[in-house]
Scaffold this active site. Structure first.
Site, PDB file in Angstrom:
ATOM      1  CG  HIS A  35      26.666 -29.740   7.402  1.00 48.24           C
ATOM      2  ND1 HIS A  35      27.094 -29.605   8.704  1.00 48.24           N
ATOM      3  CD2 HIS A  35      25.966 -28.619   7.127  1.00 48.24           C
ATOM      4  CE1 HIS A  35      26.649 -28.460   9.202  1.00 48.24           C
ATOM      5  NE2 HIS A  35      25.969 -27.843   8.254  1.00 48.24           N
ATOM      6  CG  HIS A  79      26.792 -23.429   5.644  1.00 49.55           C
ATOM      7  ND1 HIS A  79      26.920 -22.746   6.846  1.00 49.55           N
ATOM      8  CD2 HIS A  79      26.184 -24.598   5.967  1.00 49.55           C
ATOM      9  CE1 HIS A  79      26.413 -23.475   7.825  1.00 49.55           C
ATOM     10  NE2 HIS A  79      25.949 -24.612   7.319  1.00 49.55           N
ATOM     11  CD  GLU A 123      19.884 -24.223  10.793  1.00 52.27           C
ATOM     12  OE1 GLU A 123      20.966 -24.529  11.341  1.00 52.27           O
ATOM     13  OE2 GLU A 123      19.411 -24.854   9.837  1.00 52.27           O
ATOM     14  CG  HIS A 140      25.518 -24.082  11.943  1.00 53.31           C
ATOM     15  ND1 HIS A 140      26.807 -24.381  11.601  1.00 53.31           N
ATOM     16  CD2 HIS A 140      24.727 -24.800  11.105  1.00 53.31           C
ATOM     17  CE1 HIS A 140      26.800 -25.244  10.594  1.00 53.31           C
ATOM     18  NE2 HIS A 140      25.557 -25.516  10.275  1.00 53.31           N
ATOM     19  CD  GLN A 174      24.694 -30.891  14.307  1.00 53.12           C
ATOM     20  OE1 GLN A 174      24.975 -31.057  13.139  1.00 53.12           O
ATOM     21  NE2 GLN A 174      23.799 -30.000  14.696  1.00 53.12           N
ATOM     22  CD1 TRP A 212      19.075 -31.253   9.920  1.00 54.47           C
ATOM     23  CD2 TRP A 212      20.907 -32.287   9.159  1.00 54.47           C
ATOM     24  NE1 TRP A 212      19.874 -31.553  10.995  1.00 54.47           N
ATOM     25  CE2 TRP A 212      20.991 -32.184  10.566  1.00 54.47           C
ATOM     26  CE3 TRP A 212      21.952 -32.912   8.466  1.00 54.47           C
ATOM     27  CZ2 TRP A 212      22.084 -32.678  11.287  1.00 54.47           C
ATOM     28  CZ3 TRP A 212      23.028 -33.398   9.182  1.00 54.47           C
ATOM     29  CH2 TRP A 212      23.086 -33.278  10.576  1.00 54.47           C
ATOM     30  CG  ASP A 242      22.966 -26.302   5.574  1.00 54.30           C
ATOM     31  OD1 ASP A 242      23.969 -26.770   6.133  1.00 54.30           O
ATOM     32  OD2 ASP A 242      21.960 -25.922   6.197  1.00 54.30           O
TER      33      ASP A 242
HETATM   34 FE   FE2 Z   1      24.742 -26.065   8.310  1.00 54.90          FE
END
Ligand code: FE2
Length: 430
Positions: free
Chosen positions: A59, A57, A213, A210, A152, A315, A309
């Site tokens: 991005h 996982h 979350e 996702h 997203q 993030w 991630d």
């Molecule tokens: Fe993610």
């Protein structure tokens, strides 16, 4: 004549003293005292040899963008999404390719052999998709890159997201993604799960959403994900990523939910570094940890893999492609401290994640792909404890990365010595 023999390796299951011979990109033999010749011979000196780390996982379209155009001040998931929305219109395809390739270089050096990356399809130009398809092609000789079409901004909340997601799949993106907890209502979230699973069923694809979350215990989209998986016959092909709301759910409800997930053959991918950083932000004290219920999912027979991630993006400001760091955080947050649990955390960043991604020929058996990593550690628990140095990374029977052994020279009065961090004992060299 073999291409490469790795001598005197200890395998993750504890078997010591094995030689691994590689030919034509595959593992040709795993046995003691192989005496045949090879172009390259590496002495593992009893250290741990593992199949490559797998990050299930990530991005990659956002990685290494930290500070562009600004920092995430609140540190929350929602400000991260807003910040990413500011970056998307100003970045170019070439920007994304350049950052992604830099990240892949780092990942290879850290022994990662496969990454599942989500790619944002909420962009009518599909810049991220175009870029990461190019990156997938360029890195193919040394890394398996699997792409997830990730809406997203919500496949329903963003008016063009569904069309863009379908275009991305037509262009060659591998897996169907989603984000039901970000849709406008619970009903929209559930409907998005249904729609996205139907798209995957029509096209014969895997799903990785996702899912939940959130710290909201009423965020129960994983329930719908399990139901749709069963209804559409997608068992074994569907993953719920994050699943953080399960941390906050009522125990009675979870006692019903986990068996439903197991029945559907769902896989779970917590992302320990990001979950512990982003969840519980609205709490005072005590603050919830926000990691999903890893030991309980595992006990139910659900395959759980840990993902990283984010690395240096809107993030998360930290990270260095170290799946042992991910395993360590998952272990701590889940309080998985028994020897057996700690060893399992190594599997969560290797074999479990390879299984979730459906990687072919992954492992250290004869006939498997000759992909492996030699670590400066004696066993998987020590590898996690030390974030062990990746001494050699091997792909298709060729060494593609080396890192020098980590040793410390100590100049204390009357105690001069060279220390190996793995043993806390002086190093003897012949
Ligand atoms: Fe993610």
């Amino acid at each position: 004549m073999f291409d490469l023999i790795l001598k005197n390796a200890t395998l993750p299951d504890g078997r010591p003293g094995l030689d691994i011979a590689c030919a034509h990109g595959r593992i040709a033999a795993v046995e003691r005292d192989i005496t045949a010749e090879a172009r390259v011979i590496i002495d593992a000196r009893g250290r741990l040899v593992s199949p490559p780390f797998v990050d299930p996982h990530f991005h990659m379209d956002a990685t290494l963008s930290l500070g562009t155009p600004r920092m995430n001040v609140s540190g929350t998931l929602l400000e991260g999404i807003a910040l990413w929305g500011e970056l998307k219109p100003v970045q170019t395809v070439d920007d994304i390719i350049e950052r992604a390739l830099r990240y892949c270089d780092l990942a290879v050096a850290m022994g990662i052999g496969a990454i599942r990356s989500h790619v944002d399809v909420c962009d009518d130009d599909l810049k991220g998709v175009e870029a990461l398809l190019e990156v997938r092609k360029q890195v193919a000789p040394y890394m398996d890159l699997q792409l997830v079409a990730f809406p997203q901004d919500g496949v329903f909340r963003d008016p063009t997201a569904e069309a863009n997601l379908l275009r991305a799949l037509d262009m060659g993106v591998d897996v169907v993604g989603g984000i039901p907890h970000f849709e406008r209502t619970m009903q929209d979230g559930a409907a998005s799960v249904t729609r996205l699973c139907e798209i995957a069923a029509e096209r014969g694809l895997m799903v990785d959403m996702h899912c939940d979350e959130s710290d909201d215990p009423m965020s129960r989209h994983v329930e719908t994900l399990a139901r749709e998986t069963t209804r559409l016959g997608l068992e074994g092909r569907v993953t719920g990523s994050h699943l953080t709301s399960m941390h906050s759910m009522d125990n009675y409800y979870v006692s019903k939910l986990i068996p439903l997930m197991a029945e559907a053959g769902l896989h779970a991918i917590p992302n320990p570094l990001i979950n512990i950083m982003l969840q519980g932000r609205h709490d005072t004290y005590p603050k919830r940890r926000g990691q999903t219920r890893v030991p309980e999912l595992r006990a139910a027979g659900i395959t759980v893999g840990f993902g990283s991630d984010c690395v240096m993006d809107p993030w998360y400001s930290l990270g260095r492609a170290d799946m042992l760091d991910v395993a360590s955080m998952g272990l701590h947050v889940g309080q998985m401290s028994s020897r057996e649990d700690m060893a399992w955390c190594f599997e969560a960043v290797t074999t479990n994640s390879a299984s979730i991604m459906g990687l072919e020929g992954y492992g250290l058996n004869t006939g498997d792909a000759a992909n492996m990593v030699l670590l400066q550690a004696n066993d998987p628990i020590e590898a996690i404890r030390l974030r062990a140095t990746r001494l050699a990374v091997i792909r298709a029977g060729e060494v593609i990365a080396r890192t020098p052994e980590s040793l410390t020279t100590l100049d204390l009065p009357d105690r001069p010595q060279v220390l190996d961090p793995a043993s806390y004992a002086p190093v003897s060299r012949t």
